[in-house]
Design an enzyme around this catalytic site. Structure first.
Site, PDB file in Angstrom:
ATOM      1  N   LYS A 112      64.959 188.567  40.826  1.00  0.00           N
ATOM      2  CA  LYS A 112      66.097 188.152  41.667  1.00  0.00           C
ATOM      3  C   LYS A 112      67.436 188.183  40.917  1.00  0.00           C
ATOM      4  CE  LYS A 112      64.984 183.273  41.422  1.00  0.00           C
ATOM      5  NZ  LYS A 112      65.484 183.100  40.046  1.00  0.00           N
ATOM      6  N   ARG A 154      67.027 174.940  43.900  1.00  0.00           N
ATOM      7  CA  ARG A 154      65.696 175.040  43.333  1.00  0.00           C
ATOM      8  C   ARG A 154      64.841 173.819  43.649  1.00  0.00           C
ATOM      9  NH1 ARG A 154      66.644 178.718  38.894  1.00  0.00           N
ATOM     10  NH2 ARG A 154      64.760 179.178  37.738  1.00  0.00           N
ATOM     11  N   ARG A 165      58.959 190.965  29.357  1.00  0.00           N
ATOM     12  CA  ARG A 165      60.377 190.719  29.097  1.00  0.00           C
ATOM     13  C   ARG A 165      60.555 189.938  27.792  1.00  0.00           C
ATOM     14  NH1 ARG A 165      63.784 187.397  33.481  1.00  0.00           N
ATOM     15  NH2 ARG A 165      63.024 185.566  32.390  1.00  0.00           N
ATOM     16  N   ARG A 196      64.132 185.776  25.212  1.00  0.00           N
ATOM     17  CA  ARG A 196      64.669 184.524  25.756  1.00  0.00           C
ATOM     18  C   ARG A 196      63.788 183.368  25.308  1.00  0.00           C
ATOM     19  NH1 ARG A 196      66.092 184.433  32.152  1.00  0.00           N
ATOM     20  NH2 ARG A 196      64.893 182.518  32.113  1.00  0.00           N
ATOM     21  N   ARG A 230      57.053 177.189  33.832  1.00  0.00           N
ATOM     22  CA  ARG A 230      58.084 177.580  34.811  1.00  0.00           C
ATOM     23  C   ARG A 230      57.458 177.980  36.141  1.00  0.00           C
ATOM     24  NH1 ARG A 230      60.521 181.925  31.425  1.00  0.00           N
ATOM     25  NH2 ARG A 230      61.749 182.554  33.231  1.00  0.00           N
TER      26      ARG A 230
HETATM   27  P1  ADP Z   1      64.046 182.082  35.934  1.00  0.00           P
HETATM   28  O1  ADP Z   1      64.238 182.255  37.425  1.00  0.00           O
HETATM   29  O2  ADP Z   1      63.551 183.333  35.272  1.00  0.00           O
HETATM   30  O3  ADP Z   1      63.241 180.885  35.542  1.00  0.00           O
HETATM   31  P2  ADP Z   1      66.857 181.229  35.548  1.00  0.00           P
HETATM   32  O4  ADP Z   1      67.771 181.996  34.691  1.00  0.00           O
HETATM   33  O5  ADP Z   1      67.143 181.189  37.005  1.00  0.00           O
HETATM   34  O6  ADP Z   1      65.441 181.871  35.236  1.00  0.00           O
HETATM   35  O7  ADP Z   1      66.752 179.706  35.039  1.00  0.00           O
HETATM   36  C1  ADP Z   1      66.472 179.392  33.709  1.00  0.00           C
HETATM   37  C2  ADP Z   1      66.374 177.881  33.520  1.00  0.00           C
HETATM   38  O8  ADP Z   1      67.629 177.263  33.841  1.00  0.00           O
HETATM   39  C3  ADP Z   1      65.371 177.154  34.418  1.00  0.00           C
HETATM   40  O9  ADP Z   1      64.063 177.168  33.901  1.00  0.00           O
HETATM   41  C4  ADP Z   1      65.968 175.735  34.462  1.00  0.00           C
HETATM   42  O10 ADP Z   1      65.690 175.017  33.279  1.00  0.00           O
HETATM   43  C5  ADP Z   1      67.452 175.997  34.472  1.00  0.00           C
HETATM   44  N1  ADP Z   1      67.994 176.075  35.856  1.00  0.00           N
HETATM   45  C6  ADP Z   1      68.591 177.150  36.441  1.00  0.00           C
HETATM   46  N2  ADP Z   1      68.963 176.867  37.711  1.00  0.00           N
HETATM   47  C7  ADP Z   1      68.601 175.583  37.939  1.00  0.00           C
HETATM   48  C8  ADP Z   1      68.689 174.715  39.061  1.00  0.00           C
HETATM   49  N3  ADP Z   1      69.227 175.113  40.231  1.00  0.00           N
HETATM   50  N4  ADP Z   1      68.194 173.459  38.946  1.00  0.00           N
HETATM   51  C9  ADP Z   1      67.645 173.040  37.807  1.00  0.00           C
HETATM   52  N5  ADP Z   1      67.512 173.803  36.714  1.00  0.00           N
HETATM   53  C10 ADP Z   1      67.987 175.065  36.759  1.00  0.00           C
END
Ligand code: ADP
Length: 186
Positions: free
Chosen positions: A13, A88, A127, A133, A144
């Site tokens: 996404k 989320r 990845r 990362r 996750r």
């Molecule tokens: P992915 O979808 O691959 O897990 P993201 O880059 O969207 O990666 O998010 C990485 C991390 O950032 C998440 O695991 C969380 O810790 C934090 N994070 C991102 N967006 C949110 C959100 N809306 N609410 C809470 N934590 C968030």
């Protein structure tokens, strides 16, 4: 058109949202990118978020909701945006609904990029080798995915209830996924 993108970690996404926003001239806001930048810059937000992110946990709702509200109230999210990684949780989805209403901004679609669990695991481990990362280790990836199932997947039902959910199959070539997304995003 104002959109939120939903999908498990590794669904593609982030990559697709960025490309789509460029193509359509929309604002792309990735909460993951904002948080990673905050961690890199050592800001207060970054210091608070770092531990949660490393563990594959969500950062607390109030932190992330505050961040989005700043953008909405500053008028930065208005005519054409893609939110990627937010909301989320159900409280985040409810806050978003309320703040958009307050500032008279519409939310037109919630797009779910649907990818099965085996495929996600494979992609994220792959990845990990390329990008390094810190939250792409096997244990953290598992967490996750679990956090997604427990806390994020319920918002699919939330948006079904709002009658704005659209599902796109994410297990296809990046080009085909992109074209399918283009159909629903404009
Ligand atoms: P992915 O979808 O691959 O897990 P993201 O880059 O969207 O990666 O998010 C990485 C991390 O950032 C998440 O695991 C969380 O810790 C934090 N994070 C991102 N967006 C949110 C959100 N809306 N609410 C809470 N934590 C968030």
């Amino acid at each position: 058109m104002n959109l939120v993108f939903l999908g498990p970690p590794g669904s593609g996404k982030g990559t697709q949202a960025k490309k789509l926003a460029e193509k359509l001239g929309y604002v792309h806001l990735s909460t993951g990118d904002v948080l990673r930048q905050a961690v890199a810059d050592g800001t207060e937000l970054g210091k608070k978020a770092d531990g949660y992110m490393k563990a594959g946990e969500l950062v607390p709702d109030d932190l992330i909701i505050g961040l989005i509200e700043e953008q909405v109230s500053a008028g930065k999210l208005k005519n054409g945006f893609i939110l990627d990684g937010f909301p989320r949780t159900i409280p985040q989805a409810e806050s978003l609904r309320d703040m958009l209403k307050k500032y008279q901004v519409s939310l037109d679609k919630a797009v779910l990029l649907d990818v099965g669990e085996d495929e996600i695991m494979k992609r994220l481990l792959n990845r990990a080798k390329i990008e390094g990362r810190p939250d792409d280790t096997e244990d953290v990836i598992k967490n996750r995915i679990e956090v997604y199932k427990q806390q994020t997947a319920p918002i699919v039902e939330f948006y079904k209830g709002e009658s704005i959910l659209q599902t796109v199959r994410g297990e296809d070539t990046p080009e085909n996924v992109f074209n399918a997304l283009l159909q629903v995003a404009q």
